[in-house]
Write a protein that holds these residues in place. Structure first.
Motif, PDB file in Angstrom:
ATOM      1  N   TRP A  50       8.834  -8.991   5.169  1.00 41.55           N
ATOM      2  CA  TRP A  50       7.911  -8.524   5.573  1.00 41.55           C
ATOM      3  C   TRP A  50       7.449  -7.099   5.779  1.00 41.55           C
ATOM      4  CZ3 TRP A  50       2.760  -8.932   6.788  1.00 41.55           C
ATOM      5  CH2 TRP A  50       1.769  -8.208   8.088  1.00 41.55           C
ATOM      6  N   HIS A  51       8.095  -6.061   5.477  1.00 40.08           N
ATOM      7  CA  HIS A  51       7.663  -4.782   4.879  1.00 40.08           C
ATOM      8  C   HIS A  51       7.946  -5.082   3.438  1.00 40.08           C
ATOM      9  CE1 HIS A  51       8.404  -3.323   8.734  1.00 40.08           C
ATOM     10  NE2 HIS A  51       9.410  -3.926   9.796  1.00 40.08           N
ATOM     11  N   SER A  52       8.290  -5.488   3.254  1.00 45.51           N
ATOM     12  CA  SER A  52       8.865  -4.977   1.336  1.00 45.51           C
ATOM     13  C   SER A  52       6.949  -6.022   1.095  1.00 45.51           C
ATOM     14  CB  SER A  52       9.437  -5.917   0.870  1.00 45.51           C
ATOM     15  OG  SER A  52      10.546  -5.452   0.648  1.00 45.51           O
ATOM     16  N   LEU A  53       6.571  -6.877   1.562  1.00 40.82           N
ATOM     17  CA  LEU A  53       5.363  -7.184   1.466  1.00 40.82           C
ATOM     18  C   LEU A  53       4.801  -6.559   1.738  1.00 40.82           C
ATOM     19  CD1 LEU A  53       2.996  -9.935   0.787  1.00 40.82           C
ATOM     20  CD2 LEU A  53       3.421 -10.878   2.910  1.00 40.82           C
ATOM     21  N   ASN A  54       3.976  -5.882   2.990  1.00 38.25           N
ATOM     22  CA  ASN A  54       3.096  -4.694   3.551  1.00 38.25           C
ATOM     23  C   ASN A  54       3.181  -3.481   2.079  1.00 38.25           C
ATOM     24  OD1 ASN A  54       1.382  -4.417   5.087  1.00 38.25           O
ATOM     25  ND2 ASN A  54       2.728  -3.393   6.468  1.00 38.25           N
ATOM     26  N   ALA A  55       3.802  -3.748   1.751  1.00 38.87           N
ATOM     27  CA  ALA A  55       4.880  -2.049   1.397  1.00 38.87           C
ATOM     28  C   ALA A  55       3.907  -2.179  -0.128  1.00 38.87           C
ATOM     29  CB  ALA A  55       5.862  -1.880   0.672  1.00 38.87           C
ATOM     30  N   ASP A  56       3.799  -3.681  -0.547  1.00 40.50           N
ATOM     31  CA  ASP A  56       3.147  -4.228  -2.084  1.00 40.50           C
ATOM     32  C   ASP A  56       1.792  -3.811  -1.737  1.00 40.50           C
ATOM     33  OD1 ASP A  56       5.411  -4.729  -3.386  1.00 40.50           O
ATOM     34  OD2 ASP A  56       5.616  -6.289  -3.318  1.00 40.50           O
ATOM     35  N   ILE A  57       1.275  -4.712  -0.888  1.00 39.76           N
ATOM     36  CA  ILE A  57      -0.131  -4.607  -0.442  1.00 39.76           C
ATOM     37  C   ILE A  57      -0.812  -3.775  -0.474  1.00 39.76           C
ATOM     38  CG2 ILE A  57      -1.562  -5.708   1.585  1.00 39.76           C
ATOM     39  CD1 ILE A  57      -0.115  -7.602   1.698  1.00 39.76           C
ATOM     40  N   GLY A  60      -1.160  -1.448  -3.935  1.00 40.14           N
ATOM     41  CA  GLY A  60      -2.308  -2.706  -4.164  1.00 40.14           C
ATOM     42  C   GLY A  60      -2.454  -3.397  -5.307  1.00 40.14           C
ATOM     43  N   ARG A  61      -0.816  -3.875  -4.967  1.00 34.93           N
ATOM     44  CA  ARG A  61      -0.297  -5.393  -5.807  1.00 34.93           C
ATOM     45  C   ARG A  61      -0.764  -6.605  -5.879  1.00 34.93           C
ATOM     46  NH1 ARG A  61       4.329  -1.867  -4.421  1.00 34.93           N
ATOM     47  NH2 ARG A  61       5.100  -0.692  -6.451  1.00 34.93           N
ATOM     48  N   TYR A  62      -1.307  -6.806  -5.208  1.00 33.55           N
ATOM     49  CA  TYR A  62      -1.793  -8.067  -5.022  1.00 33.55           C
ATOM     50  C   TYR A  62      -3.506  -7.557  -4.933  1.00 33.55           C
ATOM     51  CZ  TYR A  62       2.979  -8.993  -3.919  1.00 33.55           C
ATOM     52  OH  TYR A  62       3.762  -9.420  -3.713  1.00 33.55           O
ATOM     53  N   ASP A  63      -4.107  -6.466  -5.157  1.00 38.61           N
ATOM     54  CA  ASP A  63      -5.697  -6.827  -5.491  1.00 38.61           C
ATOM     55  C   ASP A  63      -6.319  -7.085  -6.438  1.00 38.61           C
ATOM     56  OD1 ASP A  63      -8.155  -5.198  -5.237  1.00 38.61           O
ATOM     57  OD2 ASP A  63      -7.628  -3.373  -5.230  1.00 38.61           O
TER      58      ASP A  63
END
Length: 67
Positions: A50-57, A60-63
């Motif tokens: 979750w922390h890795s996904l949140n940091a990626d979001i 802007g990695r999924y923008d």
């Protein structure tokens, strides 16, 4: 995994016209669900994931607007 209905928190980016994500913070994990389908499927991630996904979001990695 059972998640109590009182543990769900809606995203601060939620609005009445958007599909919203709700999160439940559990010991060692985070559960996610669609707020418009609370009885539907849930995605449960380990806290580290979750922390890795949140940091990626946040980075802007999924923008999709930038793609």
């Amino acid at each position: 995994m059972h998640v109590s209905p009182t543990t769900w928190r809606k995203s601060s980016h939620s609005g009445p016209e958007y599909n919203c994500v709700e999160a439940a913070f559990l010991p060692g994990a985070v559960a996610l669900r669609d707020s418009r389908d609370p009885d539907g499927p849930k995605l449960v991630l380990a806290s580290t994931a979750w922390h890795s996904l949140n940091a990626d979001i946040k980075a802007g990695r999924y923008d999709l607007r930038r793609a």
